[in-house]
Design a protein around this motif. Sequence first.
Motif, PDB file in Angstrom:
ATOM      1  N   LEU A  80       3.135   4.212   4.308  1.00  0.00           N
ATOM      2  CA  LEU A  80       2.685   2.877   3.901  1.00  0.00           C
ATOM      3  C   LEU A  80       1.165   2.822   3.844  1.00  0.00           C
ATOM      4  O   LEU A  80       0.584   2.308   2.887  1.00  0.00           O
ATOM      5  CB  LEU A  80       3.198   1.812   4.882  1.00  0.00           C
ATOM      6  CG  LEU A  80       4.717   1.705   5.061  1.00  0.00           C
ATOM      7  CD1 LEU A  80       5.054   0.604   6.049  1.00  0.00           C
ATOM      8  CD2 LEU A  80       5.404   1.447   3.724  1.00  0.00           C
TER       9      LEU A  80
ATOM     10  N   ILE B 185      -0.641   2.962  -0.282  1.00  0.00           N
ATOM     11  CA  ILE B 185      -1.311   1.737  -0.751  1.00  0.00           C
ATOM     12  C   ILE B 185      -2.693   2.046  -1.342  1.00  0.00           C
ATOM     13  O   ILE B 185      -3.181   1.323  -2.200  1.00  0.00           O
ATOM     14  CB  ILE B 185      -1.414   0.692   0.408  1.00  0.00           C
ATOM     15  CG1 ILE B 185      -1.775  -0.700  -0.104  1.00  0.00           C
ATOM     16  CG2 ILE B 185      -2.432   1.092   1.464  1.00  0.00           C
ATOM     17  CD1 ILE B 185      -0.642  -1.514  -0.575  1.00  0.00           C
TER      18      ILE B 185
ATOM     19  N   LEU C 212      11.235   1.300   1.872  1.00  0.00           N
ATOM     20  CA  LEU C 212       9.839   0.880   1.862  1.00  0.00           C
ATOM     21  C   LEU C 212       8.874   2.058   1.785  1.00  0.00           C
ATOM     22  O   LEU C 212       7.826   1.968   1.143  1.00  0.00           O
ATOM     23  CB  LEU C 212       9.578   0.103   3.155  1.00  0.00           C
ATOM     24  CG  LEU C 212       8.563  -1.012   3.096  1.00  0.00           C
ATOM     25  CD1 LEU C 212       8.992  -2.059   2.092  1.00  0.00           C
ATOM     26  CD2 LEU C 212       8.398  -1.631   4.466  1.00  0.00           C
TER      27      LEU C 212
ATOM     28  N   VAL D   9       5.992   1.323  -2.189  1.00  0.00           N
ATOM     29  CA  VAL D   9       4.687   0.701  -2.399  1.00  0.00           C
ATOM     30  C   VAL D   9       4.152   1.142  -3.759  1.00  0.00           C
ATOM     31  O   VAL D   9       3.962   2.329  -3.991  1.00  0.00           O
ATOM     32  CB  VAL D   9       3.695   1.137  -1.296  1.00  0.00           C
ATOM     33  CG1 VAL D   9       2.330   0.506  -1.533  1.00  0.00           C
ATOM     34  CG2 VAL D   9       4.226   0.775   0.077  1.00  0.00           C
TER      35      VAL D   9
ATOM     36  N   PHE E  94       0.382  -6.913  -2.234  1.00  0.00           N
ATOM     37  CA  PHE E  94       1.123  -6.907  -0.969  1.00  0.00           C
ATOM     38  C   PHE E  94       0.474  -7.794   0.087  1.00  0.00           C
ATOM     39  O   PHE E  94       1.152  -8.296   0.981  1.00  0.00           O
ATOM     40  CB  PHE E  94       1.311  -5.469  -0.471  1.00  0.00           C
ATOM     41  CG  PHE E  94       2.260  -4.681  -1.331  1.00  0.00           C
ATOM     42  CD1 PHE E  94       3.634  -4.837  -1.191  1.00  0.00           C
ATOM     43  CD2 PHE E  94       1.798  -3.824  -2.318  1.00  0.00           C
ATOM     44  CE1 PHE E  94       4.514  -4.151  -2.011  1.00  0.00           C
ATOM     45  CE2 PHE E  94       2.677  -3.127  -3.141  1.00  0.00           C
ATOM     46  CZ  PHE E  94       4.036  -3.292  -2.984  1.00  0.00           C
TER      47      PHE E  94
ATOM     48  N   ILE F 185       4.210  -3.369   5.040  1.00  0.00           N
ATOM     49  CA  ILE F 185       3.247  -2.876   4.052  1.00  0.00           C
ATOM     50  C   ILE F 185       1.910  -3.592   4.244  1.00  0.00           C
ATOM     51  O   ILE F 185       0.850  -2.969   4.259  1.00  0.00           O
ATOM     52  CB  ILE F 185       3.742  -3.097   2.600  1.00  0.00           C
ATOM     53  CG1 ILE F 185       5.117  -2.453   2.383  1.00  0.00           C
ATOM     54  CG2 ILE F 185       2.717  -2.569   1.591  1.00  0.00           C
ATOM     55  CD1 ILE F 185       5.647  -2.581   0.961  1.00  0.00           C
TER      56      ILE F 185
ATOM     57  N   SER G  57      -0.019  -2.405   7.324  1.00  0.00           N
ATOM     58  CA  SER G  57      -0.453  -1.009   7.149  1.00  0.00           C
ATOM     59  C   SER G  57      -1.562  -0.922   6.104  1.00  0.00           C
ATOM     60  O   SER G  57      -2.477  -0.097   6.220  1.00  0.00           O
ATOM     61  CB  SER G  57       0.723  -0.127   6.725  1.00  0.00           C
ATOM     62  OG  SER G  57       1.770  -0.229   7.657  1.00  0.00           O
ATOM     63  N   ALA G  58      -1.470  -1.776   5.081  1.00  0.00           N
ATOM     64  CA  ALA G  58      -2.490  -1.801   4.025  1.00  0.00           C
ATOM     65  C   ALA G  58      -3.832  -2.248   4.610  1.00  0.00           C
ATOM     66  O   ALA G  58      -4.881  -1.675   4.306  1.00  0.00           O
ATOM     67  CB  ALA G  58      -2.061  -2.738   2.903  1.00  0.00           C
TER      68      ALA G  58
ATOM     69  N   SER H 170       5.199   0.695  11.372  1.00  0.00           N
ATOM     70  CA  SER H 170       4.009   0.247  10.639  1.00  0.00           C
ATOM     71  C   SER H 170       2.819   0.312  11.585  1.00  0.00           C
ATOM     72  O   SER H 170       2.490   1.401  12.063  1.00  0.00           O
ATOM     73  CB  SER H 170       4.219  -1.131  10.008  1.00  0.00           C
ATOM     74  OG  SER H 170       4.480  -2.123  10.979  1.00  0.00           O
TER      75      SER H 170
END
Lengths: 269, 293
Positions: free
Chosen positions: A133, A137, A157, A161, A260, B187, B190-191, B218
């Motif tokens: 993840l 991204i 998941l 992404v 996101f 997500i 984590s982003a 995560s």
Amino acid sequence: MNMNEDAVWEKVKLARHPKRPTAKSIIKSLFPDFMELHGDRLYGDDSAFITGIATFQNGPITIIAQEKGTTTEEKIKHNFGMGHPEGYRKALRIMKQAEKFNRPIFCIVDTPGAYPGIGAEERGQAQAIAFNLREIIRLRTPIIIVVLSEGGSGGALAIGVGDSVAMFENSIYSILSPEGFASILYKDATKAKEAAAIMKITPEDLKELSVIDTIIPEDEGLHINPKAGFEALKNYLINEINRLKIIDVNELVDLRFEKFRKMGQFEQL
Amino acid sequence: MSEFLDDRQAKLNSFRKNILKKDTTTTPINIPEGIFVQCEACLKVIYQRTLDDNDGVCPHCGYHTKINALKRLSMMLDKESFEELDPLLISVNPLKMPDYDAKREKAIQESGLNEAFVGGIGSIDGIKTAIGVLDASFMMGSMGSVVGEKVTRLIEKASIMHLPLVIFSASGGARMQEGILSLMQMIKTSAALAKFHEQGGFYLSVLTNPTTGGVAASFASLGDINIAERSSLIGFAGPRVIKQTIKQDLPEGFQTAEFQLSHGQVDMILERKKMRQTIARLLRWHASRETDI
């Protein structure tokens, strides 16, 4: 979009239809010169994931696919599409390779979820998913995702992404299988149908929530005749690659982040 | 505990009546709730105050009981140094789950918190830090939209202020009641960490009991340094689910902190007592930028 219980359950049944094609069929149909690349360079080669390179529209493209298998033998070989840490790590390795050589990435999500087993835990399932993840991204190349039949939990998941996320008309994408959800919240796995209706797992619901961008029509259904659906997928892929490749890569990565970053619903008192 | 005492009293009464042929003459001693607790690990009875004075660690066997977010913050931070961020974000009910509002209301009443995560800026041994704590007593510390948003905002605040980041996780995973939106928080968080990482920020993740599911998969696993607290269950899939899937018993010590250490997933295991001083030392080593000190 509010579908009734029966209509949603019909979708779940179609998504799991025994005649529904798996990722291999898409690869065969859209990428005839596909070359598979194996292994995570750390532990092994997870056959729940098929990864490699093919030609698409006169250029190379990287393919990352979860494969469920069709015959009993194949299903066992591919572990029903349920990944282990080495699978997520293989996917990331091949995706980083695509970034290095500036190839677009196409991911086919098709899994009930990450495999809940002893080996998976020993090898760091949680870390493998989390790391994907964080890394995907920021990858500096276009990423296009399609959910083929089932996108289940963290297992989906980890390759879910992307810049553009689509679902086939008769697929589902969820935090957990309806059975698992029912057994946790209703303490009764047989209430899966009831759970499915409330969970918002259909492409229509997920588009409304902006979790996905596009629904790929299937015509009579992939289980009857995959031709129309695959053709629609091909067109979607061509359009998205053409759209994404002209966006400056810094902007592309920013747009992906923002997409996101916005997800979630809450109130500020 | 009270069930245990009632049960003993009933057994005693029945012994007197049936074996000694005497009627009950003693009046039961009324022990109010919360004075004694039983250790989950060694099953010994502990005086609640002794347990509290010992930071929630069993004096008999060293088992670390769960502690709530506020207690954790007060153990970690310099006195009166904490400023909470985004305390007023509250969850909605995106799936219109029938019991969700009531469950959340109950959790709010019992915990005194608006949600399962408390984040803010505080000092650890004089070092200004962005710190967040998940509270396992609030719906199992599960991550829905609010927890995901608060974690993300804390990370972003750390980025903007050039602060180190410390997060204590305690969670059953993504919050089922918010469906796919909970999954997407994996997500999102984590982003945010990806950006923080690119900027050279230092992130220390402490995995406490329990850290599983979508939180483990995560932000909890993404520390520059991952620390497991003693007595913690840590893993992706829950032990019950794995057992059902593979249909065999799980090995001794599966998914313990020691298991994660020997499988290379955490840098160290710490006793709660050593947490503050060890984290302070690590923060000092990573305070490369002037603004950090």
